[in-house]
Design a protein around this motif. Structure first.
Motif, PDB file in Angstrom:
ATOM      1  N   LEU A   1       0.873  -1.171   0.000  1.00 15.11           N
ATOM      2  CA  LEU A   1       0.000   0.000   0.000  1.00 15.11           C
ATOM      3  C   LEU A   1       0.911   1.222   0.000  1.00 15.11           C
ATOM      4  O   LEU A   1       1.664   1.451   0.954  1.00 15.11           O
ATOM      5  CB  LEU A   1      -0.909  -0.009   1.222  1.00 15.11           C
ATOM      6  N   ILE A   2       0.854   1.996  -1.067  1.00 14.34           N
ATOM      7  CA  ILE A   2       1.833   3.057  -1.309  1.00 14.34           C
ATOM      8  C   ILE A   2       1.205   4.433  -1.133  1.00 14.34           C
ATOM      9  O   ILE A   2       0.153   4.725  -1.731  1.00 14.34           O
ATOM     10  CB  ILE A   2       2.413   2.927  -2.729  1.00 14.34           C
ATOM     11  N   SER A   3       1.849   5.259  -0.307  1.00 15.31           N
ATOM     12  CA  SER A   3       1.423   6.644  -0.161  1.00 15.31           C
ATOM     13  C   SER A   3       2.477   7.534  -0.837  1.00 15.31           C
ATOM     14  O   SER A   3       3.374   7.048  -1.524  1.00 15.31           O
ATOM     15  CB  SER A   3       1.280   7.016   1.318  1.00 15.31           C
ATOM     16  N   HIS A   4       2.391   8.839  -0.610  1.00 12.74           N
ATOM     17  CA  HIS A   4       3.347   9.753  -1.219  1.00 12.74           C
ATOM     18  C   HIS A   4       4.764   9.542  -0.698  1.00 12.74           C
ATOM     19  O   HIS A   4       5.731   9.779  -1.430  1.00 12.74           O
ATOM     20  CB  HIS A   4       2.920  11.210  -0.974  1.00 12.74           C
ATOM     21  N   ASP A   5       4.893   9.088   0.553  1.00 14.56           N
ATOM     22  CA  ASP A   5       6.237   9.034   1.137  1.00 14.56           C
ATOM     23  C   ASP A   5       6.606   7.718   1.810  1.00 14.56           C
ATOM     24  O   ASP A   5       7.712   7.579   2.317  1.00 14.56           O
ATOM     25  CB  ASP A   5       6.396  10.167   2.159  1.00 14.56           C
ATOM     26  N   ARG A   6       5.703   6.721   1.793  1.00 18.13           N
ATOM     27  CA  ARG A   6       6.074   5.440   2.398  1.00 18.13           C
ATOM     28  C   ARG A   6       5.190   4.299   1.892  1.00 18.13           C
ATOM     29  O   ARG A   6       4.245   4.535   1.129  1.00 18.13           O
ATOM     30  CB  ARG A   6       6.012   5.516   3.928  1.00 18.13           C
ATOM     31  N   GLU A   7       5.532   3.073   2.313  1.00 20.13           N
ATOM     32  CA  GLU A   7       4.767   1.892   1.910  1.00 20.13           C
ATOM     33  C   GLU A   7       4.449   1.046   3.135  1.00 20.13           C
ATOM     34  O   GLU A   7       5.193   1.038   4.116  1.00 20.13           O
ATOM     35  CB  GLU A   7       5.568   1.040   0.910  1.00 20.13           C
ATOM     36  N   TRP A   8       3.321   0.327   3.054  1.00 19.34           N
ATOM     37  CA  TRP A   8       2.943  -0.654   4.070  1.00 19.34           C
ATOM     38  C   TRP A   8       2.674  -1.978   3.382  1.00 19.34           C
ATOM     39  O   TRP A   8       2.067  -2.019   2.308  1.00 19.34           O
ATOM     40  CB  TRP A   8       1.674  -0.233   4.809  1.00 19.34           C
ATOM     41  N   LEU A   9       3.104  -3.080   3.999  1.00 22.79           N
ATOM     42  CA  LEU A   9       2.775  -4.407   3.487  1.00 22.79           C
ATOM     43  C   LEU A   9       1.515  -4.900   4.187  1.00 22.79           C
ATOM     44  O   LEU A   9       1.394  -4.806   5.419  1.00 22.79           O
ATOM     45  CB  LEU A   9       3.921  -5.384   3.712  1.00 22.79           C
ATOM     46  N   HIS A  10       0.592  -5.428   3.398  1.00 24.41           N
ATOM     47  CA  HIS A  10      -0.676  -5.912   3.937  1.00 24.41           C
ATOM     48  C   HIS A  10      -0.906  -7.335   3.447  1.00 24.41           C
ATOM     49  O   HIS A  10      -0.732  -7.633   2.259  1.00 24.41           O
ATOM     50  CB  HIS A  10      -1.807  -4.996   3.469  1.00 24.41           C
TER      51      HIS A  10
END
Length: 267
Positions: free
Chosen positions: A179-188
């Protein structure tokens, strides 16, 4: 799983049809027989299709849900069909012929050409069943599941609530999605196929089998031979665009006010 019940029901239906057809043929020719004997024979020769039917239907459903490019989808189905027919051939040689206590060559010679023609036809019809199943999944999701505006990320005993408004792109990474935002990512822990309906309703476009991007974040595109092949978001992040993804992008633009404007192109 519904698709397994559907393909098993199709297998049983064909078994009944083939049994009745063979019984009528044998009665017309005056050949003594019993229904039990015919059912046994038809069941044995149809054993491979218990696996072929669900394999084809599930493959096609996956392709439809993930918007697999047409050429890749057809290639996968053709390879699966060739493998299925080869499996039928091996089954006749090593299982059905010994069951009848007859030489494999004799059995193969007695099989009408039309039977081999019917094999790819049944594979094609099973692929259509996969399409129908994928369509039902989409309809059910759109009718019963609201477009959730958040996702719960779990790590051990900790739970974090992620606002989907912060997400600009989602990419497949095996059994996870990034899950990608403007400045970081999260793994789901999820697959892209599980999220595609929800994300589409939140304004994401399925531009590639492994990527979805928020349409409002698209800044520019790169084209080759008149087709979009790559997108760049406002954040500067770039993503490839498949042929099918380009079609979905064009359809989205045609249905929004932004369709009156040309999508910026990279030089």
């Amino acid at each position: 799983m519904r698709i397994l019940f559907a393909t098993t029901a199709a297998w049983i239906g064909l078994l009944v049809v083939f049994t009745l057809a063979q019984s009528l043929d044998m009665s017309r020719l005056g050949i003594a027989h019993t229904i039990v004997e015919i059912v046994q024979g038809q069941s044995v020769i149809m054993i491979p299709w218990l696996g072929i039917f669900p394999a084809v239907a599930i493959t096609r459903a996956r392709q439809a849900l993930l918007a697999t490019p047409t050429l890749i989808a057809l290639s996968e189905l053709v390879m699966l069909g060739v493998a299925a027919i080869f499996l039928v051939y091996l089954h006749i040689v090593f299982v059905y012929a010994p069951f009848l206590d007859a030489p494999p060559a004799q059995i193969l010679d007695q099989i009408p050409l039309i039977n081999w023609v019917w094999d790819p036809v049944m594979i094609a019809l099973t692929a259509l069943l996969g399409d129908v199943y994928a369509g039902s999944v989409r309809r059910q999701a759109s009718q019963t599941e609201p477009a959730a505006d958040h996702i719960i990320l779990r790590s051990g005993s900790q739970e974090d609530i992620l606002d989907m408004a912060d997400i600009i792109a989602v990419s497949a990474q095996g059994n996870y999605v990034a899950l990608i935002s403007h400045d970081r990512e999260w793994l789901h822990r999820a697959t892209l196929a599980e999220l595609v309906v929800q994300l589409t309703r939140l304004g994401f476009i399925h531009i590639h089998r492994s990527h979805l991007v928020r349409s409002s974040e698209i800044a520019s595109c790169a084209r080759e031979r008149g087709r979009v092949v790559r997108l760049t978001l406002r954040s500067g992040q770039g993503f490839p665009v498949s042929a099918r993804g380009a079609e979905l992008l064009q359809a989205h633009l045609a249905n929004t006010a932004s369709s009156r404007l040309a999508l910026p192109s990279q030089g």
